[in-house]
Structure formats: structure tokens, C-alpha cells
Design a protein around this motif. Structure first.
Motif, PDB file in Angstrom:
ATOM      1  N   UNK A 131       0.946  -1.305   0.082  1.00 28.32           N
ATOM      2  CA  UNK A 131       0.076   0.170   0.030  1.00 28.32           C
ATOM      3  C   UNK A 131       0.725   1.172  -0.125  1.00 28.32           C
ATOM      4  N   UNK A 132       1.908   1.266   0.760  1.00 26.06           N
ATOM      5  CA  UNK A 132       2.833   2.396   0.799  1.00 26.06           C
ATOM      6  C   UNK A 132       3.518   2.787  -0.334  1.00 26.06           C
ATOM      7  N   UNK A 137       4.004   5.444  -5.298  1.00 24.91           N
ATOM      8  CA  UNK A 137       4.421   5.740  -6.852  1.00 24.91           C
ATOM      9  C   UNK A 137       3.090   6.482  -7.546  1.00 24.91           C
ATOM     10  N   UNK A 138       2.061   6.617  -7.074  1.00 29.55           N
ATOM     11  CA  UNK A 138       1.207   7.262  -7.552  1.00 29.55           C
ATOM     12  C   UNK A 138       1.465   8.789  -7.183  1.00 29.55           C
ATOM     13  N   UNK A 139       1.731   9.152  -6.067  1.00 25.54           N
ATOM     14  CA  UNK A 139       2.207  10.288  -5.779  1.00 25.54           C
ATOM     15  C   UNK A 139       3.174  11.006  -6.664  1.00 25.54           C
ATOM     16  N   UNK A 140       4.468  10.199  -6.965  1.00 21.33           N
ATOM     17  CA  UNK A 140       5.617  10.486  -7.531  1.00 21.33           C
ATOM     18  C   UNK A 140       5.188  10.784  -9.023  1.00 21.33           C
ATOM     19  N   UNK A 189       4.943   7.223   8.171  1.00 21.14           N
ATOM     20  CA  UNK A 189       4.740   6.946   6.928  1.00 21.14           C
ATOM     21  C   UNK A 189       3.131   6.162   6.830  1.00 21.14           C
ATOM     22  N   UNK A 190       2.817   5.658   7.750  1.00 21.38           N
ATOM     23  CA  UNK A 190       1.518   5.171   7.899  1.00 21.38           C
ATOM     24  C   UNK A 190       0.367   6.269   7.845  1.00 21.38           C
ATOM     25  N   UNK A 191       0.663   7.423   8.336  1.00 22.80           N
ATOM     26  CA  UNK A 191      -0.284   8.510   8.406  1.00 22.80           C
ATOM     27  C   UNK A 191      -0.158   9.189   7.012  1.00 22.80           C
ATOM     28  N   UNK A 244      -3.940   8.167  -0.088  1.00 19.91           N
ATOM     29  CA  UNK A 244      -4.208   6.746  -0.503  1.00 19.91           C
ATOM     30  C   UNK A 244      -4.002   6.594  -2.005  1.00 19.91           C
ATOM     31  N   UNK A 245      -3.621   5.228  -1.923  1.00 14.69           N
ATOM     32  CA  UNK A 245      -3.541   4.873  -3.775  1.00 14.69           C
ATOM     33  C   UNK A 245      -4.972   4.575  -4.107  1.00 14.69           C
TER      34      UNK A 245
END
Length: 146
Positions: A102-103, A108-111, A134-136, A142-143
């Protein structure tokens, strides 16, 4: 333009490489690499065995066929170094737990839409974060499921 059989073969190779990376072969255990024959030298039974997983995935997921085809086209256009990196990435992915996946998806989607400088900055921030931070961050970013 690539023909469908060529792309299907590339997809089969990609999937079989991922499977091979997941489990060591007898050759790996002995640290000796046995050269494998070219596709044309394989028997029909060997070809069928390689393609069977792809055939099942293709038939079982009609909604994913366009994406599978896209992956095959991208694989065809990769350099040998890009393919090696892709193999390493598939191997890392296989060994991740669901939280790590999930992280990775969120990052990846953010970058994906960032400039090179912004990606580098986020990567540095990420490495400095605690697991809780990182969890927060993932909860805030969210992906998107595809």
C-alpha cells in the motif's frame, strides 16, 4: 506495430520470469546456469506450459485484457537494463507485506506526476519518516485502485 502473438509471448515471458524469480530453479541451487533453448526450439508441450498461466489469466479477467496488452507492449520496448530493473522490482514486490505494498502504491502514484526534483525531495522526506509517520502519510495520500 507488434503483432498480438508477439505481445502475448512477451507477456508470457514476463509472467514466467516473475514466477522464476519467486522460486529458485534446480540450476540456481547448483549455481550453474543451463542454457535454455530459443522459443523455436521448444516443443509444443513446453510452449503450452509457458503460455498456460497467461491464457488462464487472460480468459479469467476480460476487464484487465487492455492493461495486460499495454504491459506487453511496454515490455517489448524496454532495454535489457530496464528489464533487469523490472525483474528486481517484481521480486521486491513479491516479498512485501500488504502494508508495504500500500505504501509503495501510494508513493508511486504520488511521484508519478512530480518533477524529478520534487520526487527526490519526497524520497528524502520518506526515508526520514518513522513507520507511524509513513502510515499517516499513506492515509492522507491513499493509492487509487485501478
Amino acid at each position: 506495430m507488434h503483432t498480438l502473438p508477439t505481445l502475448v509471448l512477451a507477456m508470457a515471458a514476463l509472467m514466467s520470469c516473475a514466477a522464476m524469480a519467486a522460486s529458485p530453479s534446480p540450476a540456481d541451487a547448483k549455481d550453474t546456469a543451463t542454457p535454455m533453448p530459443a522459443w523455436e526450439q521448444l516443443t509444443q508441450a513446453q510452449r503450452d506450459a509457458l503460455i498456460a498461466p497467461l491464457r488462464a489469466r487472460w480468459n479469467d479477467s476480460p476487464e484487465r485484457r487492455a492493461r495486460m496488452y499495454e504491459y506487453a507492449q511496454r515490455w517489448q520496448n524496454m532495454t535489457p537494463e530496464q528489464r533487469k530493473r523490472a525483474h528486481r522490482g517484481m521480486k521486491r514486490w513479491k516479498h512485501m507485506d500488504p502494508g508495504q505494498r500500500a505504501q509503495a502504491r501510494a508513493l508511486f502514484q504520488k511521484m508519478r506526476g512530480m518533477s524529478k526534483e520534487d520526487r527526490s525531495e519526497l524520497r528524502e522526506q520518506w526515508h526520514a519518516m518513522t513507520p507511524e509517520q509513513r502510515r499517516q502519510w499513506v492515509e492522507r495520500n491513499p493509492p487509487v485502485e485501478r
